[in-house]
Scaffold this active site. Structure first.
Site, PDB file in Angstrom:
ATOM      1  CG  HIS A 125     -10.738   4.568   4.042  1.00 39.19           C
ATOM      2  ND1 HIS A 125     -10.790   5.825   4.610  1.00 39.19           N
ATOM      3  CD2 HIS A 125      -9.428   4.236   4.012  1.00 39.19           C
ATOM      4  CE1 HIS A 125      -9.570   6.230   4.909  1.00 39.19           C
ATOM      5  NE2 HIS A 125      -8.709   5.281   4.556  1.00 39.19           N
ATOM      6  CG  HIS A 144      -2.009   1.015   1.166  1.00 37.74           C
ATOM      7  ND1 HIS A 144      -3.231   0.728   0.615  1.00 37.74           N
ATOM      8  CD2 HIS A 144      -2.071   2.305   1.566  1.00 37.74           C
ATOM      9  CE1 HIS A 144      -4.015   1.799   0.699  1.00 37.74           C
ATOM     10  NE2 HIS A 144      -3.324   2.776   1.260  1.00 37.74           N
ATOM     11  CG  ASP A 202      -0.773   3.809   5.141  1.00 38.15           C
ATOM     12  OD1 ASP A 202      -1.176   4.160   4.019  1.00 38.15           O
ATOM     13  OD2 ASP A 202      -1.378   4.082   6.188  1.00 38.15           O
ATOM     14  CG  ASP A 247      -2.354   6.307   0.443  1.00 38.76           C
ATOM     15  OD1 ASP A 247      -3.347   6.089  -0.274  1.00 38.76           O
ATOM     16  OD2 ASP A 247      -2.243   5.853   1.602  1.00 38.76           O
ATOM     17  CG  HIS A 264      -9.176   0.881   6.323  1.00 42.03           C
ATOM     18  ND1 HIS A 264      -9.131   1.959   7.191  1.00 42.03           N
ATOM     19  CD2 HIS A 264      -8.132   1.034   5.483  1.00 42.03           C
ATOM     20  CE1 HIS A 264      -8.101   2.722   6.875  1.00 42.03           C
ATOM     21  NE2 HIS A 264      -7.476   2.179   5.847  1.00 42.03           N
ATOM     22  CD  GLU A 276      -6.832   3.075   1.868  1.00 40.21           C
ATOM     23  OE1 GLU A 276      -6.464   2.775   3.013  1.00 40.21           O
ATOM     24  OE2 GLU A 276      -6.314   3.999   1.207  1.00 40.21           O
ATOM     25  CG  HIS A 311      -2.679  -0.265   4.680  1.00 42.62           C
ATOM     26  ND1 HIS A 311      -3.714  -0.748   3.922  1.00 42.62           N
ATOM     27  CD2 HIS A 311      -3.080   0.988   5.066  1.00 42.62           C
ATOM     28  CE1 HIS A 311      -4.683   0.143   3.846  1.00 42.62           C
ATOM     29  NE2 HIS A 311      -4.335   1.215   4.545  1.00 42.62           N
TER      30      HIS A 311
END
Length: 427
Positions: A183, A45, A353, A47, A224, A156, A245
């Site tokens: 999420h 993961h 992450d 971003d 999540h 995500e 993650h």
């Protein structure tokens, strides 16, 4: 029995290697380096795509992803990732998150997810010498063999499909290869780990989402989601799941982490937990400090409503008297240790992450830190074979098994709902 001379030499050579003081003295740094050379990190993961949106409005014609250290501004710290630092971090494959906020109305979330897929593909196309789009496990191996970082896309949050299995299938056709079921918000069909539950896990439509993801070969990501939703997904899944993650809840009690009740089920499912680097998820003291600080902030705002300067001054005093704990590489290794103990070495991966958090642990502040983590694991007794599983081979196996299950379902019809009824999930 007559033994050939060549056989005797082979046995003696093997014994000599095993007994060699040089082999016995192989350092943790050497073990880690050999593992990452053979199997570079496949990170679960990152971003960067949402950074491109937040910083540049997805206008990246002049964006230099080779080196992003100059992206620091008065409002934002420099990005954690770029090609130079991914190379330094021994990253061979990267799941890029095409995340958009769960607070969006679903039609807008679907549109923005399409835009994030687009910008990610454009980023890959702009850096053909370093990045290569990967849609399959074979593509990942091909990219690495070509000296490029295999680049995959994961959604995500199920808000990105707008309660529609048709949209889910189209996102797959556009290249998304995993979806995190939720999420930060509970959906019409799935409970989030960090929001009030409404379904006791997944409702029937949510279970159909998992079934359809398995059918088409999209990985089910359970980071999540609530503990009940994790169990419901495992009840339904016929292919390995991932946690792209997350950490171990027994080590750090954050609800984003995976409880032992779920870790114990991973061997039967074949899935993996890709251990996160986010400090507040992997260090219990830091998690408690953050909660205490938030409580103090709320207390002062209630006591001094309308006096923001007073609140700010008193919070500065509280911060000076309550220093924030520090998270280290050792914290991340502790989570890996625990997952190995409960689920086994075949069920661990790495999901940093980066560019989705303020910073990583000390020594792993950005994507260059992975070799230091693997050196720490080697110091703890992990073999080169163990480290190769954690860095890449477990994720490669999971993807191949998901692809194999999808291939076995090639004659199965898509799960259908009447047009518009996807927005009325069945409880």
């Amino acid at each position: 029995m007559r033994v050939s001379t060549s056989y005797r030499f082979a046995v003696l050579a093997a014994f000599g290697l095993a007994a060699s003081p040089l082999a016995a003295q192989e350092t943790p740094e050497e073990v880690a380096a050999a593992a990452l050379e053979a199997a570079p990190v496949w990170d679960g993961h990152n971003d960067v795509p949402i950074q491109l949106r937040a910083r540049f409005g997805n206008e990246i014609g002049d964006f230099d992803f080779v080196d992003t250290l100059d992206t620091e501004t008065a409002e934002r710290k420099a990005m954690h990732s770029d090609i130079v630092r991914l190379r330094q971090g021994k990253v061979g494959a990267q799941w890029w998150s095409v995340y958009v906020s769960a607070s969006l109305d679903e039609p807008e979330a679907v549109q923005m997810t399409l835009e994030q897929i687009d910008v990610t593909k454009r980023l890959i196309a702009q850096n053909p010498d370093a990045l290569q789009l990967a849609l399959t496990a074979d593509d990942v191996e091909d990219a690495i063999a070509n000296g490029r970082i295999a680049s995959l896309m994961g959604m995500e949050g199920g808000h990105s499909i707008g309660n529609s299995l048709a949209v889910l299938r189209q996102m797959y056709d556009l290249g998304a290869r995993y979806m995190t079921l939720t999420h930060g918000r509970t959906l019409d069909w799935a409970d989030s780990a960090t929001d009030a539950p409404r379904h006791g896990g997944l409702n029937e439509f949510g279970m159909d989402v998992v079934r359809e993801m398995n059918r088409i070969g999209m990985l089910v990501d359970l980071s999540h989601v609530s503990e009940a939703a994790m169990h419901d997904a495992l009840d339904v899944a016929r292919a390995p799941v991932i946690f792209s993650h997350s950490g171990a809840r027994a080590v750090t009690g954050h609800l984003r982490n995976v409880p032992d009740s779920v870790l114990e089920r991973l061997p039967l499912n074949g899935g993996i937990v890709m251990v996160v680097a986010l400090p507040w998820f992997i260090n219990e003291d830091l998690r408690n400090h953050a909660a205490n600080r938030a409580a103090e902030q709320a207390r002062l705002e209630a006591l001094y409503a309308g006096l923001p300067d007073e609140v700010e001054a008193l919070m500065a005093k509280w911060d000076a008297e309550n220093r924030e704990p520090v998270s280290t590489i050792s914290d991340m290794a502790d989570h890996i240790d625990h997952i190995r103990e409960v689920a086994g070495i075949d069920h661990i991966g790495i999901g940093g992450d980066y560019d989705g958090m303020p910073h990583g642990p000390v020594g792993m502040e950005d994507v260059t830190g992975y070799p230091a983590l693997f050196e720490e694991l080697a110091r703890r007794g992990y073999s080169q074979a163990d480290l190769e599983k954690i860095s890449m081979r477990n994720m490669l196996r999971v993807m191949r098994e998901a692809e194999a299950y999808a291939a076995s379902q090639s004659g199965a019809a898509p799960i259908e709902y009447p047009a518009g009824a996807d927005r009325d999930p069945k409880d």
